[in-house]
Scaffold this motif. Structure first.
Motif, PDB file in Angstrom:
ATOM      1  N   GLU A 178       0.847  -1.202   0.000  1.00 38.92           N
ATOM      2  CA  GLU A 178       0.000   0.000   0.000  1.00 38.92           C
ATOM      3  C   GLU A 178       0.875   1.243   0.000  1.00 38.92           C
ATOM      4  O   GLU A 178       1.792   1.374   0.815  1.00 38.92           O
ATOM      5  CB  GLU A 178      -0.929   0.028   1.222  1.00 38.92           C
ATOM      6  CG  GLU A 178      -1.786   1.304   1.239  1.00 38.92           C
ATOM      7  CD  GLU A 178      -2.772   1.385   2.405  1.00 38.92           C
ATOM      8  OE1 GLU A 178      -2.809   0.448   3.231  1.00 38.92           O
ATOM      9  OE2 GLU A 178      -3.492   2.401   2.479  1.00 38.92           O
ATOM     10  N   ASN A 209      -4.469   4.876  -2.040  1.00 35.53           N
ATOM     11  CA  ASN A 209      -5.571   5.562  -1.358  1.00 35.53           C
ATOM     12  C   ASN A 209      -6.075   6.693  -2.234  1.00 35.53           C
ATOM     13  O   ASN A 209      -5.276   7.489  -2.730  1.00 35.53           O
ATOM     14  CB  ASN A 209      -5.080   6.154  -0.032  1.00 35.53           C
ATOM     15  CG  ASN A 209      -4.686   5.070   0.945  1.00 35.53           C
ATOM     16  OD1 ASN A 209      -5.532   4.408   1.528  1.00 35.53           O
ATOM     17  ND2 ASN A 209      -3.373   4.876   1.102  1.00 35.53           N
ATOM     18  N   GLU A 267      -8.206   2.225  -2.584  1.00 35.78           N
ATOM     19  CA  GLU A 267      -8.778   2.247  -1.237  1.00 35.78           C
ATOM     20  C   GLU A 267      -9.502   3.557  -1.012  1.00 35.78           C
ATOM     21  O   GLU A 267      -8.951   4.625  -1.267  1.00 35.78           O
ATOM     22  CB  GLU A 267      -7.666   2.115  -0.184  1.00 35.78           C
ATOM     23  CG  GLU A 267      -6.906   0.825  -0.321  1.00 35.78           C
ATOM     24  CD  GLU A 267      -6.049   0.531   0.908  1.00 35.78           C
ATOM     25  OE1 GLU A 267      -6.028   1.342   1.862  1.00 35.78           O
ATOM     26  OE2 GLU A 267      -5.399  -0.519   0.904  1.00 35.78           O
ATOM     27  N   ASP A 270     -11.721   1.481   3.211  1.00 36.18           N
ATOM     28  CA  ASP A 270     -10.678   1.735   4.200  1.00 36.18           C
ATOM     29  C   ASP A 270     -11.269   2.207   5.535  1.00 36.18           C
ATOM     30  O   ASP A 270     -12.382   2.718   5.565  1.00 36.18           O
ATOM     31  CB  ASP A 270      -9.749   2.828   3.661  1.00 36.18           C
ATOM     32  CG  ASP A 270      -8.336   2.705   4.167  1.00 36.18           C
ATOM     33  OD1 ASP A 270      -8.106   2.008   5.160  1.00 36.18           O
ATOM     34  OD2 ASP A 270      -7.447   3.316   3.548  1.00 36.18           O
ATOM     35  N   LYS A 318     -11.155  -2.953   5.083  1.00 30.31           N
ATOM     36  CA  LYS A 318      -9.944  -2.867   5.892  1.00 30.31           C
ATOM     37  C   LYS A 318     -10.328  -2.422   7.289  1.00 30.31           C
ATOM     38  O   LYS A 318     -10.905  -1.341   7.481  1.00 30.31           O
ATOM     39  CB  LYS A 318      -8.960  -1.877   5.269  1.00 30.31           C
ATOM     40  CG  LYS A 318      -8.548  -2.293   3.856  1.00 30.31           C
ATOM     41  CD  LYS A 318      -7.375  -1.495   3.358  1.00 30.31           C
ATOM     42  CE  LYS A 318      -6.089  -1.918   4.052  1.00 30.31           C
ATOM     43  NZ  LYS A 318      -4.915  -1.204   3.497  1.00 30.31           N
ATOM     44  N   GLU A 332      -5.357  -3.693   9.528  1.00 27.26           N
ATOM     45  CA  GLU A 332      -4.201  -2.790   9.483  1.00 27.26           C
ATOM     46  C   GLU A 332      -3.812  -2.337  10.883  1.00 27.26           C
ATOM     47  O   GLU A 332      -4.650  -2.249  11.765  1.00 27.26           O
ATOM     48  CB  GLU A 332      -4.403  -1.615   8.537  1.00 27.26           C
ATOM     49  CG  GLU A 332      -5.664  -0.829   8.699  1.00 27.26           C
ATOM     50  CD  GLU A 332      -5.800   0.245   7.617  1.00 27.26           C
ATOM     51  OE1 GLU A 332      -5.021   0.265   6.660  1.00 27.26           O
ATOM     52  OE2 GLU A 332      -6.698   1.070   7.752  1.00 27.26           O
TER      53      GLU A 332
HETATM   54 MG    MG Z   1      -5.437   2.823   3.048  1.00 23.75          MG
END
Ligand code: MG
Ligand code: C2E
Ligand code: MG
Ligand code: MG
Length: 284
Positions: A59, A117, A149, A179, A200, A236
């Motif tokens: 990421e 992102n 994301e 996310d 996530k 995460e």
């Molecule tokens: Mg992210």
């Protein structure tokens, strides 16, 4: 400090406001300069299969190497970039670097999925789909190698437009992840309608999962929901082996966090992947 200025007279308060505004104006000017003078940099963090410690993706995170303040994380400038209307060009730059990296990794026969992102504002740019198509063409990359994301909250302001864009992105073949899941207010019924492949689970639930019954319960509910809706779950903010072990027991096997690797310069990803030893994780 903040409190004492509030206790003072309005003169103090307005001076503070003025100071804040000046600060903000300075930062705005500096951010424009940062973009034109290429002070923005990209970092990356690997995402692993927690059972084997094989790397599944990386990421990308943006950073600003400020000439005076040092390396800044997105929390200190992204909202400002959105406000200034420069987020879309910034996203385009990030996407270009990310797709170029996917091509480079593919050439080296390494893991080749990268997550980027994007901001809620990006979803309002119709040209995003064409821009992506051109990038995949330019670098000969399959759309399925890119994961976009977006935060749960990205869909709130303009839900219809955002949903249309998600559907177009999905049709294009990129993967989509929701996310910071659990921090917003989305209803389960709404999530089911989104063409996303992953949720996530936010760092705030994961970091102390082994110590907080509350966070473990929330995470467990998200994992079960994801399983029932046929979505992948990515944790995460994994910082310790105990958290990894707990997540595995709960049925989540994909994650990222300082336990595996802190974010590092994107340019070093290929080298990092070559030296990564999945069986040595516990020793690091
Ligand atoms: Mg992210
Ligand atoms: P995010 O996408 O949820 O990314 C996770 C954040 O948690 C990152 O912070 C990452 O550095 C940090 N992190 C990773 N592992 C751990 C861990 O084990 N413990 C802890 N405490 N933190 C961990 P970062 O890089 O400061 O980014 C913050 C947010 O800024 C991101 O949250 C994302 O929403 C946004 N962002 C980052 N890069 C970009 C970008 O290129 N474009 C846009 N639009 N947003 C970005
Ligand atoms: Mg997140
Ligand atoms: Mg976050």
């Amino acid at each position: 400090q903040y409190h004492s200025s509030l206790q003072g007279n309005s003169q103090v308060f307005s001076t503070d406001m003025l100071h804040y505004t000046n600060d903000k104006l300075t930062l705005m000017a500096e951010l424009r300069q940062a973009i034109s003078e290429q002070q923005l940099e990209l970092y990356i963090q690997p995402q692993v299969d927690m059972r084997s410690h094989e790397v599944l993706a990386g990421e990308v995170y943006i950073r600003w190497r400020h000439p005076k303040r040092g390396l800044l994380t997105p929390d200190s400038f992204l909202a400002l970039a959105e406000e200034m209307g420069v987020i879309y060009p910034l996203t385009q730059w990030v996407l270009n670097e990310a797709v170029a990296m996917i091509a480079k990794l593919k050439q080296a026969a390494l893991v080749s999925k990268i997550a980027v992102n994007i901001s809620s504002k990006d979803l309002l740019h119709d040209e995003l789909v064409d821009a992506l198509e051109q990038l995949f063409d330019k670098y000969q990359v399959a759309p399925g190698q890119l994961i976009l994301e977006l935060k749960e909250s990205a869909l709130v302001a303009e839900p219809v437009k955002a949903m249309t864009m998600l559907q177009r992105l999905h049709q294009l073949g990129v993967e989509l992840a929701l996310d910071d899941f659990g921090t917003g207010l989305s209803s389960l019924a709404y999530i089911r309608q989104l063409p996303v492949q992953y949720v996530k689970v936010d760092c705030s639930f994961i970091s102390d999962l082994h110590k907080s019954d509350m966070n473990a319960a929330i995470t467990g509910a998200i994992i079960d929901m994801a399983r029932n809706l046929d979505l992948g779950v990515i944790a995460e903010g994994i910082e310790e082996a105990a958290v990894e072990q707990k997540l595995l027991r709960m049925g989540c096997s994909r994650g990222q966090g300082f336990f595996y690797s802190r974010p590092f310069e994107l340019s070093g990803f290929a080298v990092w992947l070559k030296q990564w030893q999945p069986d040595k994780v516990k020793l690091q």
